[in-house]
Design an enzyme around this catalytic site. Structure first.
Site, PDB file in Angstrom:
ATOM      1  N   CYS A   1      -3.768  -1.160  -2.129  1.00  0.00           N
ATOM      2  CA  CYS A   1      -4.059   0.265  -2.324  1.00  0.00           C
ATOM      3  C   CYS A   1      -5.035   0.409  -3.489  1.00  0.00           C
ATOM      4  O   CYS A   1      -4.772  -0.095  -4.589  1.00  0.00           O
ATOM      5  CB  CYS A   1      -2.736   0.962  -2.643  1.00  0.00           C
ATOM      6  SG  CYS A   1      -2.889   2.682  -3.138  1.00  0.00           S
TER       7      CYS A   1
ATOM      8  N   ASP B   1       0.864  -1.176   0.000  1.00  0.00           N
ATOM      9  CA  ASP B   1       0.000   0.000   0.000  1.00  0.00           C
ATOM     10  C   ASP B   1       0.905   1.232   0.000  1.00  0.00           C
ATOM     11  O   ASP B   1       2.105   1.135   0.254  1.00  0.00           O
ATOM     12  CB  ASP B   1      -0.865  -0.004   1.272  1.00  0.00           C
ATOM     13  CG  ASP B   1      -1.822   1.186   1.326  1.00  0.00           C
ATOM     14  OD1 ASP B   1      -2.583   1.371   0.371  1.00  0.00           O
ATOM     15  OD2 ASP B   1      -1.791   1.933   2.317  1.00  0.00           O
ATOM     16  N   SER B   2       0.304   2.407  -0.257  1.00  0.00           N
ATOM     17  CA  SER B   2       1.075   3.643  -0.205  1.00  0.00           C
ATOM     18  C   SER B   2       1.537   3.958   1.221  1.00  0.00           C
ATOM     19  O   SER B   2       2.471   4.723   1.412  1.00  0.00           O
ATOM     20  CB  SER B   2       0.223   4.797  -0.704  1.00  0.00           C
ATOM     21  OG  SER B   2      -0.925   4.927   0.096  1.00  0.00           O
TER      22      SER B   2
ATOM     23  N   CYS C   1     -11.044   3.188  -0.698  1.00  0.00           N
ATOM     24  CA  CYS C   1      -9.700   3.589  -0.246  1.00  0.00           C
ATOM     25  C   CYS C   1      -9.464   2.832   1.050  1.00  0.00           C
ATOM     26  O   CYS C   1     -10.356   2.790   1.908  1.00  0.00           O
ATOM     27  CB  CYS C   1      -9.641   5.097  -0.003  1.00  0.00           C
ATOM     28  SG  CYS C   1      -8.122   5.627   0.839  1.00  0.00           S
TER      29      CYS C   1
ATOM     30  N   GLU D   1      -4.841   9.724   9.235  1.00  0.00           N
ATOM     31  CA  GLU D   1      -3.412   9.663   9.581  1.00  0.00           C
ATOM     32  C   GLU D   1      -3.060  10.595  10.739  1.00  0.00           C
ATOM     33  O   GLU D   1      -2.142  10.322  11.494  1.00  0.00           O
ATOM     34  CB  GLU D   1      -2.562  10.030   8.351  1.00  0.00           C
ATOM     35  CG  GLU D   1      -2.732   9.068   7.179  1.00  0.00           C
ATOM     36  CD  GLU D   1      -1.496   8.227   6.906  1.00  0.00           C
ATOM     37  OE1 GLU D   1      -0.458   8.459   7.529  1.00  0.00           O
ATOM     38  OE2 GLU D   1      -1.602   7.333   6.047  1.00  0.00           O
TER      39      GLU D   1
ATOM     40  N   HIS E   1      -7.927   3.422   3.645  1.00  0.00           N
ATOM     41  CA  HIS E   1      -8.024   4.166   4.900  1.00  0.00           C
ATOM     42  C   HIS E   1      -9.473   4.272   5.396  1.00  0.00           C
ATOM     43  O   HIS E   1      -9.708   4.474   6.587  1.00  0.00           O
ATOM     44  CB  HIS E   1      -7.518   5.599   4.721  1.00  0.00           C
ATOM     45  CG  HIS E   1      -6.033   5.751   4.828  1.00  0.00           C
ATOM     46  ND1 HIS E   1      -5.185   5.423   3.811  1.00  0.00           N
ATOM     47  CD2 HIS E   1      -5.254   6.204   5.838  1.00  0.00           C
ATOM     48  CE1 HIS E   1      -3.945   5.689   4.187  1.00  0.00           C
ATOM     49  NE2 HIS E   1      -3.958   6.163   5.409  1.00  0.00           N
TER      50      HIS E   1
END
Lengths: 271, 271
Positions: free
Chosen positions: A76, A13-14, A187, A155, A189
């Site tokens: 991702c 993932d990023s 996504c 984040e 996240h």
């Protein structure tokens, strides 16, 4: 082939978002070993170009192959949307993204054929979810919305803050006022904001987290190719990042159901 | 040396934030040519490690030297804080950061010796503003606060949105309740939130934008070294990025007082 069966699954993932996919894989395939890579030196991907996301993905796949992985999950959404098709034929390893499993789950879930998709700028502008959904069922209508602030909010620890509710309202009010009955969290996240989004959207919307379906697909591929790990004990997870290992570790420990002992930094540009 | 006098000034930042410094340089030194590099493939820097920020800065300086720049301004507070000392002796070109000029301006501005500094995680945790300020005047007290959501809020166009006020309150309420009389905007994105921060903090706080002092310092260095561009016409600006040139250009056009015609993408990792 016994060696290959014991080989780990590569997941990347990023940044930290893909840990929601790892969490799901370890739940559904507890005996599998995992090598995770988070590209924390170049996060986020969602605002970057297709060319760079393909290049970043190639470097990461080459790194994971040095760990002799038996399959790779692109955890991702942005990289699944922009790079998977471009890199699939380049590498001799099963490659699995999160978009197709997520699209399929949404198509199966919708009753009225109206699906909403939320994701990064790059994912939404690629329209990959719409394309995949309409390949599966052409009469489904899809509404897409980029929510670029969701990643930094997660984040930076604003998950439970009041402003997050207002930013959810900013991005999702038109979708709440629409007729969609199913929403894809496009996504990795976003599952971390799931309960906030659930509260905002109401109980009549089905929320699809592609991580669950991706882990199911991975299970199926391993079974078909007779590559399931025969061990019965809990698999081992290794974590690599391109930067800031300590920050990653502390975030990972808040997401994962087990403690992460160590995270190693590698120079991903060298791969 | 006529050639060197006509040479451009190199300016770099992790992304678009450094344009606030370019804006100031073109105002104070309108005859100078500028080559700008924005590291949009790896933005943001504020959450990344010192090692990587030094490596990124070295690559960018090497790129700018291929453009035969006569001086380089590190327009990024994070890179000024973490990389300037490390790279200064490596390159044979005057290198100027934004931290020392910003610190000096704040020391000159404060009446009660109480200064506040806001910036990225990396800048704040480096305590570089505190160190520089206390080198200049040891009895000044400095209060620092990281505001990591300010950058994505600016980048995603939430500058005038109500939630930005709440996030300003979240980060700055303790500073507003303190005795500081001067506040440094220790990130090049923050001048774009200046009027919001001004409204929140009240008129009794002096707000220091290091961009202004940095351009003054640059002017002084060029004069001392007899390197001012003798041309009387408006200097030329060239823009380079590591990714997503179109997005950069449209953002730049909203920040700069003139239109940016073209932005070129380069592979910064190759330098």
């Amino acid at each position: 082939m016994e060696c290959k069966k014991n080989a780990p699954i590569g997941v990347f993932d990023s940044g930290v978002g893909g840990l929601t996919v790892v969490r799901e894989i370890t739940r559904q395939l507890p005996e599998e070993n995992i090598v995770y890579f988070g590209d924390t030196a170049r996060v986020p991907y969602g605002s970057k170009s297709k060319e760079n996301i393909i290049r970043f993905s190639e470097q990461i796949i080459r790194f994971l192959l040095t760990k002799e992985v038996k399959a790779i999950v692109i955890a991702c959404n942005t990289a699944s949307a922009l790079a998977l098709d471009a890199v699939r034929d380049e590498f001799d390893v099963p490659l699995l993204g999160v978009v197709v499993p997520g699209a399929r789950a949404a198509v199966e879930a919708t009753h009225n054929g109206k699906i909403g998709v939320i994701g990064t700028d790059a994912t939404v502008h690629s329209h990959v979810y719409t394309k995949e959904i309409q390949k599966m069922k052409s009469d489904v209508t899809v509404q897409e919305k980029a929510c670029p602030l969701f990643v930094p909010l997660v984040e930076e620890g604003f998950k439970d803050h009041a402003v997050t509710g207002e930013i959810i309202d900013h991005y999702l009010s038109s979708m709440r006022g629409s007729e969609i009955d199913t929403m894809i969290l496009g996504c990795t996240h976003y599952p971390l904001l799931r309960s906030r989004i659930r509260t905002y959207m109401g109980d009549n919307i089905q929320i699809v987290n592609p991580a669950y379906e991706t882990a199911m697909d991975l299970k199926k591929i391993l079974k078909e190719q007779d590559m399931e790990n025969p061990q019965t004990s809990q698999g081992h997870c290794e974590f690599y990042v391109s930067d800031a290992a300590e920050k990653f570790k502390s975030f990972a420990n808040s997401v994962m159901p087990f403690d992460i002992e160590s995270t190693r930094v590698i120079q991903i540009e060298e791969y």
